[in-house]
Enzyme design. Structure first.
Site, short mmCIF file in Angstrom:
data_model
loop_
_atom_site.label_atom_id
_atom_site.label_comp_id
_atom_site.label_asym_id
_atom_site.label_seq_id
_atom_site.Cartn_x
_atom_site.Cartn_y
_atom_site.Cartn_z
N GLY A 106 78.69 24.17 65.78
CA GLY A 106 79.28 24.58 64.51
C GLY A 106 80.30 25.67 64.75
N CYS A 148 75.30 23.94 71.77
CA CYS A 148 76.35 24.91 71.50
C CYS A 148 75.89 25.93 70.43
CB CYS A 148 77.64 24.19 71.10
SG CYS A 148 79.10 25.20 71.37
N TYR A 149 76.48 25.91 69.24
CA TYR A 149 76.02 26.85 68.21
C TYR A 149 74.51 26.71 68.03
CZ TYR A 149 75.33 29.24 63.76
OH TYR A 149 74.89 30.08 62.78
N HIS A 157 78.52 20.06 75.48
CA HIS A 157 78.29 18.97 74.52
C HIS A 157 77.90 17.68 75.24
CE1 HIS A 157 79.61 21.02 70.85
NE2 HIS A 157 80.36 21.72 71.68
N GLU A 200 76.95 15.03 73.91
CA GLU A 200 77.23 13.86 73.07
C GLU A 200 78.63 13.29 73.24
OE1 GLU A 200 76.96 16.97 72.20
OE2 GLU A 200 78.18 17.52 70.46
N SER A 218 84.06 -6.21 48.21
CA SER A 218 85.52 -6.15 48.37
C SER A 218 86.04 -7.24 49.29
CB SER A 218 85.89 -4.80 48.98
OG SER A 218 85.43 -4.77 50.32
N VAL A 235 84.14 -5.75 55.61
CA VAL A 235 82.90 -5.95 56.36
C VAL A 235 81.75 -5.11 55.79
CG1 VAL A 235 83.65 -4.32 58.15
CG2 VAL A 235 81.82 -5.90 58.65
N ASP A 236 82.04 -3.91 55.32
CA ASP A 236 80.95 -3.04 54.86
C ASP A 236 80.24 -3.63 53.65
OD1 ASP A 236 82.27 -1.53 56.71
OD2 ASP A 236 83.18 -0.18 55.24
N LYS A 257 81.37 2.25 61.39
CA LYS A 257 81.89 0.88 61.28
C LYS A 257 81.44 -0.03 62.42
CE LYS A 257 85.22 -0.51 58.95
NZ LYS A 257 85.02 -0.76 57.54
N1 LIG Z 1 88.07 -4.60 45.26
C1 LIG Z 1 86.79 -4.20 45.25
N2 LIG Z 1 85.89 -4.80 44.42
C2 LIG Z 1 84.62 -4.40 44.41
N3 LIG Z 1 84.11 -3.42 45.17
C3 LIG Z 1 84.95 -2.78 46.00
C4 LIG Z 1 86.32 -3.13 46.10
N4 LIG Z 1 86.90 -2.34 47.03
C5 LIG Z 1 85.93 -1.53 47.49
N5 LIG Z 1 84.74 -1.78 46.88
C6 LIG Z 1 83.47 -1.08 47.12
O1 LIG Z 1 83.72 0.17 47.75
C7 LIG Z 1 83.08 0.23 49.02
C8 LIG Z 1 83.90 1.01 50.01
O2 LIG Z 1 85.11 0.34 50.32
P1 LIG Z 1 85.54 0.19 51.82
O3 LIG Z 1 86.94 -0.34 51.84
O4 LIG Z 1 85.22 1.43 52.55
O5 LIG Z 1 84.54 -0.87 52.41
P2 LIG Z 1 84.68 -2.41 52.57
O6 LIG Z 1 85.83 -2.88 51.78
O7 LIG Z 1 83.38 -3.04 52.26
O8 LIG Z 1 84.93 -2.57 54.09
P3 LIG Z 1 86.26 -2.22 54.88
O9 LIG Z 1 86.17 -0.74 55.17
O10 LIG Z 1 86.13 -3.04 56.10
O11 LIG Z 1 87.42 -2.55 54.03
C9 LIG Z 1 82.92 -1.21 49.40
O12 LIG Z 1 81.90 -1.36 50.36
C10 LIG Z 1 82.58 -1.86 48.08
O13 LIG Z 1 81.22 -1.61 47.77
N1 LIG Z 2 81.24 24.45 69.25
C1 LIG Z 2 80.37 25.37 68.84
O1 LIG Z 2 79.26 25.09 68.42
C2 LIG Z 2 80.89 26.80 68.86
C3 LIG Z 2 79.81 27.81 68.62
C4 LIG Z 2 80.35 29.24 68.53
N2 LIG Z 2 81.16 29.38 67.38
C5 LIG Z 2 81.16 29.55 69.81
O2 LIG Z 2 82.38 29.60 69.78
O3 LIG Z 2 80.56 29.78 70.81
MG LIG Z 3 87.65 -2.18 51.99
#
Ligand SMILES: Nc1ncnc2c1ncn2[C@@H]1O[C@H](COP(=O)(O)OP(=O)(O)OP(=O)(O)O)[C@@H](O)[C@H]1O
Ligand SMILES: NC(=O)CC[C@H](N)C(=O)O
Ligand SMILES: [Mg+2]
Ligand SMILES: O=c1[nH]c(=O)c2[nH+]cn([C@@H]3O[C@H](COP(=O)(O)O)[C@@H](O)[C@H]3O)c2[nH]1
Length: 511
Positions: free
Chosen positions: A57, A84-85, A170, A172, A224, A227-228, A367
């Protein structure tokens, strides 16, 4: 989360990499959630975590408003890894001393391991690690030992010989090559995790959770075609069957032919209730005269919900709304610890008086994880690997006021950009590629005539998860084809530019 599911909690102290930590844990087949640093201890314990990881942080532990957690967490016996922090805080709260370092460390550092047991088990004595800190531990708390150091950091890894560990670097990030092994040593070796979680288990859990919550009641799913929402819809459909109705909204901000294609694909490939609503008039009316990007986003977020409400009324009583919200949507909309970058319509853009209970099975995922879930569920690859398209659609790619005329120009330019990238065989290598209609007009000369017309920007980026992105080094010939075709084929455009900024400092979308 599901009862009795082995899980690990990341306590977020506002670090840039908190979500990366969670990912790494999930990659080890352990379910992981991120909670804000001030989550009450009872709530943490109620999840029965196998381990807790404190994120990094920006704060310093000795500054006035430094974020702290409930100190009693150290007495619970739960294995804790501070990064880290997170390590500095553990040290500070347990009686050690942290001060500004004589030499801050940013980037690569050579770690010398003193104790190979525990988190460094099975690893070499000298490891490359990635650092980002200005503070350092000066004195250890009682009972702690130094496990590793670098040239400038005498206590680069610490442990109390039992359940508490800290690392200044880090593990990660990809730039710590053995980071994954270090985290896994902590998760499996110290915390005794088994690693039984998988995308398949995730789907089963989410289905069960939705069934428990909704019972015999009904739900809408905002679909929409991306994919989500497709993955969210499939999961919800498995849970609820015909009690689920998907709603696809054409808000007049979609790409060329998109509405038709989405409806065809879904009617064809999925046997779910689907209603397509043409709501373009009402969205465009409300956007008239609006130029501020955040105002546009909030209007769209609200209007989506109003459309869902209107459709719900026609179907009887509906209490739930399923959305395909992902973790980046949540974090960019701002959280307790993270700044608002932009208001995603489906999170920060939701109206206050929302009458639905939200169901968001993908809210903790990125994603690429959702794509894996999609493959697991048998979603066609053309949907799984479709580029993201933001919910507010072309409204955030037409800079300034959105008008039908500008939308029509952008639609044509965007279709050319996509077509050319696909023709060049590069679509699959990019995270996103699209056109932006800037609010800039400039002078040109076409057919010996002066023109004064719009500038189109092309944006193409590579990215793993949309959180950071690099501009794509598209071949000049491809850019040339796009530019020539756009200016020749799209009336109203006389200039094309290429966006060469990464994220950060820019974002992927222009608004
Ligand atoms: N045209 C639409 N009609 C209905 N729901 C929508 C529409 N656009 C977005 N949403 C809603 O908003 C959410 C967020 O949109 P977002 O674009 O992040 O995701 P996505 O469209 O499912 O996937 P992607 O990120 O791949 O486009 C969607 O998952 C859906 O639930
Ligand atoms: N990346 C961090 O977590 C930084 C921690 C703290 N602020 C530092 O500078 O040491
Ligand atoms: Mg979308
Ligand atoms: O559903 C969405 N609703 C939104 O309001 C929204 N804004 C941006 N995006 C998409 O999120 C990713 C990161 O975008 P930015 O770099 O522009 O913040 C990129 O993939 C963007 O296309 C959105 N998706």
């Amino acid at each position: 989360m599901i009862k009795d599911q082995e899980n690990v909690i990341v306590l977020d102290f506002g670090g840039q990499y908190s979500q990366l930590i969670a990912r790494r844990v999930r990659e080890a087949n352990i379910y992981c959630e991120i909670l804000p640093y001030n989550t009450p201890l009872d709530e943490i314990l109620s999840r029965k975590p196998k381990a807790v990881i404190f994120s990094g942080g920006p704060a310093s532990v000795y500054s006035e408003n430094a974020p702290v957690c409930d100190k009693r967490i150290f007495d619970t016996g739960i294995p804790i890894l501070g990064i880290c922090y997170g390590m500095q805080l553990m040290c500070h709260m347990l009686g050690g001393r942290v001060e500004p370092a004589e030499t801050p460390e940013y980037g690569r550092a050579e770690l010398m391991v003193d104790e190979e047991d525990g988190i460094f088990s099975g690893l070499e004595k000298n490891l490359t690690v990635w650092m980002s800190h200005g503070d350092s531990i000066i004195t250890l708390p009682e009972g702690f030992r130094t496990l590793a150091r670098t040239k400038n950091t005498p206590h680069a890894a610490i442990g109390n010989g039992r359940n508490l560990f800290g690392v200044q670097f880090h593990p990660e990030v990809a730039h710590t090559p053995r980071g994954k092994e270090i985290l896994n040593n902590f998760l499996f070796g110290i915390a005794g995790c088994i690693g039984s979680w998988s995308m398949k288990a995730f789907v089963e859990e989410q289905i069960q959770l939705i069934r428990q919550r909704v019972g015999n009641r009904k739900a809408l799913c905002a679909l929409s075609g991306g994919v989500d929402s497709s993955v969210a819809a499939l999961i919800a459909h498995r849970a609820l069957g015909d009690n689920l109705t998907c709603i696809f909204v054409d808000h007049g901000l979609l790409r060329k032919d998109e509405a038709r294609k989405v409806v065809e694909t879904f009617k064809d490939k999925f046997h779910m209730n689907l209603i397509a609503v043409d709501a373009s008039d009402r969205f465009l009316k409300r956007l008239e005269g609006v130029t501020d990007p955040e105002a546009k986003r909030r209007i769209i977020g609200e209007e989506f919900i109003r459309v869902f409400e209107d459709e719900a009324k026609k179907l009887g009583k509906i209490d739930f709304l399923v959305q395909g919200t992902l973790y980046p949507d949540v974090i960019e909309s701002g959280t307790q610890t993270a700044a608002v970058i932009k208001t995603h319509h489906n999170v920060g853009g939701l109206p206050q008086d929302l009458n639905f209970e939200l169901i968001e099975p993908l809210r903790d995922l990125f994603k690429d994880e959702v794509r894996r879930v999609g493959l697991q569920l048998g979603l066609p690859e053309e949907i799984v690997y479709r580029h993201p398209f933001p919910g507010p659609g072309l409204a955030v790619r037409v800079l300034g006021e959105v008008t039908r005329e500008k939308l029509a120009i952008l639609r044509e330019a965007d279709a050319i950009v996509t077509e050319e990238v696909k023709k060049a065989g590069l679509y699959g290598e990019l995270w996103q590629v699209f056109a932006v209609l800037t609010d800039v007009k400039s002078v040109g000369v076409m057919g010996d005539e002066r023109t004064y017309a719009y500038t189109v920007a092309i944006r193409a980026v590579t990215s793993e998860d949309g959180m950071t992105a690099d501009w794509a080094r598209l071949p000049y010939d491809l850019l040339d084809n796009m530019s020539t075709r756009i200016v020749n084929e799209v009336p109203g455009v006389n200039r094309v530019v290429y966006d060469i900024t990464s994220k950060p400092p820019a974002t992927i979308e222009w608004e």
